[in-house]
Design a protein around this motif. Sequence first.
Motif, PDB file in Angstrom:
ATOM      1  N   ARG B 499       0.841  -1.204   0.000  1.00 55.30           N
ATOM      2  CA  ARG B 499       0.000   0.000   0.000  1.00 55.30           C
ATOM      3  C   ARG B 499       0.875   1.253   0.000  1.00 55.30           C
ATOM      4  O   ARG B 499       0.674   2.180  -0.772  1.00 55.30           O
ATOM      5  CB  ARG B 499      -0.892  -0.016   1.241  1.00 55.30           C
ATOM      6  N   LEU B 522      -4.955  -0.368  -4.823  1.00 54.58           N
ATOM      7  CA  LEU B 522      -5.228   0.377  -3.596  1.00 54.58           C
ATOM      8  C   LEU B 522      -6.673   0.170  -3.152  1.00 54.58           C
ATOM      9  O   LEU B 522      -6.954  -0.008  -1.960  1.00 54.58           O
ATOM     10  CB  LEU B 522      -4.932   1.874  -3.808  1.00 54.58           C
ATOM     11  N   LEU B 525      -6.867  -3.234  -1.656  1.00 49.49           N
ATOM     12  CA  LEU B 525      -6.199  -3.299  -0.348  1.00 49.49           C
ATOM     13  C   LEU B 525      -7.048  -2.627   0.736  1.00 49.49           C
ATOM     14  O   LEU B 525      -7.040  -3.051   1.889  1.00 49.49           O
ATOM     15  CB  LEU B 525      -4.819  -2.621  -0.426  1.00 49.49           C
TER      16      LEU B 525
END
Lengths: 202, 528
Positions: B499, B522, B525
């Motif tokens: 990340r 992203l 995540l």
Amino acid sequence: MLSVITEITASEREAKRKWDGNQVRQVLQGDVKAFWELMESYYPVFYHIALGYLRQPELAEDTLQEGVMAIYQGLPGLKDPDHFGSWAYTVIRRKAIDASNRARKEKRLESQGDPTITRALRSFSGGNSIQSDPVKQAQYQQLWDAVNRLGAKYRDPIILHYFHGYTLEEIGQTLGLTANAVAMRLRRGREALRQEMEGKES
Amino acid sequence: MRFFHFQKDKWILGYLWNQLTPSAREAFERHLEGCSACRAQLEKEKNLESLLHETGEYMAPEKEGLDDLKAKIGPLPPYEYVEIKEKSSKTPLYRQFAFQSVAVMAVMALVALLIWMGIPRIEPVKVDKLVGKGLLITSINTGVTKPYNRGDRLYRGDILRTQPGTRAVLKVGNLGTIWVQQGTQIAFLGQENSEFSVDSGEIWVQVDRHGNPFRVHTPMGKVSVMGTEFRILIKEGYLTVACLKSKVKLENEYGNVIINQGWKSYAKPGMAPKDPVKASGGNDWRNQVDYYGKQNPEQQKLSYLQLMKLARENYSKGDYADAWKYYAWASVLRPESPRVWQGMGYSSGHIDQIQRAKKEFLASYNLDSDSFGVDWICGSVFLDTGDYSMAEMMMRRMIQEKPQYHGCWLLVGEACMAQGQYDEARNCYNKAWITGVKDCECCYKRYLIDMAYMASLSGNKAELNAYMSKWPKDLSVQSFNWCYVARTYQRLGSIQGERSAWYKYMKMNPQGPFAKEARARLDKLENM
């Protein structure tokens, strides 16, 4: 050694012009001595100007002889005796150009500066403090040769201004230019000199 | 009075010869206090000045020269009294009536002037200022197109075209002023040149005199002027009209809108003009053409040299934003110079303006591909923007010049890896190792990241751990290296590391080739 005018104020110049006028008037009334007094004050300028065109002292001296005769004979036709200086400069310059053209035809004049100029003038040097320093002497000679290598367009204003203390306005009157144009020529002439001097040093 | 550095020679000599006005002298003295270069030059000029004076004194001829001359000439015959024709004190007849005749002539001239002013006439269009050499005029009478030269007369109906890099300011009689951007085509019509047509490009118009029908015809509609200052931009089939002062009316056969001060509207063929929206900015080029257009070609050259010098000074100091600014101004004066664009590219590269840097490098390369200088910034910019083949080509060119420079091998390796040529990439990394990549801190970081990524691809865990253990804490690298960091962490299953790496990538290069992947990862995540 003849004195060279270096730092002269505008009022002194005006007085000099008046003096020139009076001398001319006296000559025209039969006073030959007054003419030689006049010549004494102008001889260094005339000599430098002629030498700039001809580069050889003996040729310059011959030309000065012709020029001085022409000036003497031309005096009765001079309209304003107070402006004798600029008129006489023109006479000498024309004579020098004619002589230089003649000499070039006869291949007596080399295209590059002639070392004899420096040699001949070096023999005139007296014993003042500036001249006793050999480094300075070399610098003067180098600069002198560089000035003589410039074209007449830049050389004459430099000779008149730096060697004989003429103001920009006076040079303008003599050469038929504005003071700004004279300043521009001086600037460019200096630039060329500086480049040459720096080039030699490096 | 302002002191301009490119005129310093004039000022220094003016100062020496006492020719500056008091205010100019004061300005120059103020400048001297802070400028060591000018002080040094002033000192040099003073030295030359005194050396010249001394030379004149040293080289003065001896008095004997004059005595010799006297001897050569011999005795001169004295003049018998000669009357000097000096100016008479009596005023000549023509002078006595000079005042009267001048007065009569002045009255006649005044009458003629009044008559002349009363006659209505068409003021010609004039090119007031010009930057660049590519202003073409197609004559309405002959149909011939030729470059504009200073002083050429423009006739009604002539078509003006500005080529890339050329901008101009036109004076339309006493009606107003038009600033013409590069790549614009404009023609003057109408009785008073107050109507003109624009087919493409951008113009700014400032109307000085009111009450005239000032109209602009474009393929997308007509612009009628009710105000005093407006901008017209024709780009990609759209017409944009922005009003800077008062009001402007934009109309075509489908409808019309009134645009107020500070608003703009759009139109395209077959569509009524859109409702106005707020407008802002965009007049940088106008200031530039106003400033440099006043200068003659010689002054423009000096300004260009001055700007390039400033740009180089700022670049060498590491002030890349200012360096870019000076290069950009220089590009207005010499858009054809590849050096300017290259300088802009390197400056942009240093301040992470990657997309801009790429455009500038390409502009320079297209202008002169042979003399295009390459270094690792240039290669990195092309890698960052996903142009791997270009990056590889350039860096291989650099290898020919500097085969012992590890940076070239590293970048070629990265370009090969990005293109999936892993064997070739490994060869290049080996060469980078041999040529001393370990000794260069920034390159070594990149090397370790790339090698770890290669190890993670091949599944060699021992090698991967070995490289990752050497990663420094501060991993400040190029954006595409962050992509490899993120992918390596992804393979290792480290959410935190991945990340953080993708965030770094997005911060540095939000329009980069991996931005889509970064956003997707992203998002994923975040939901994990």
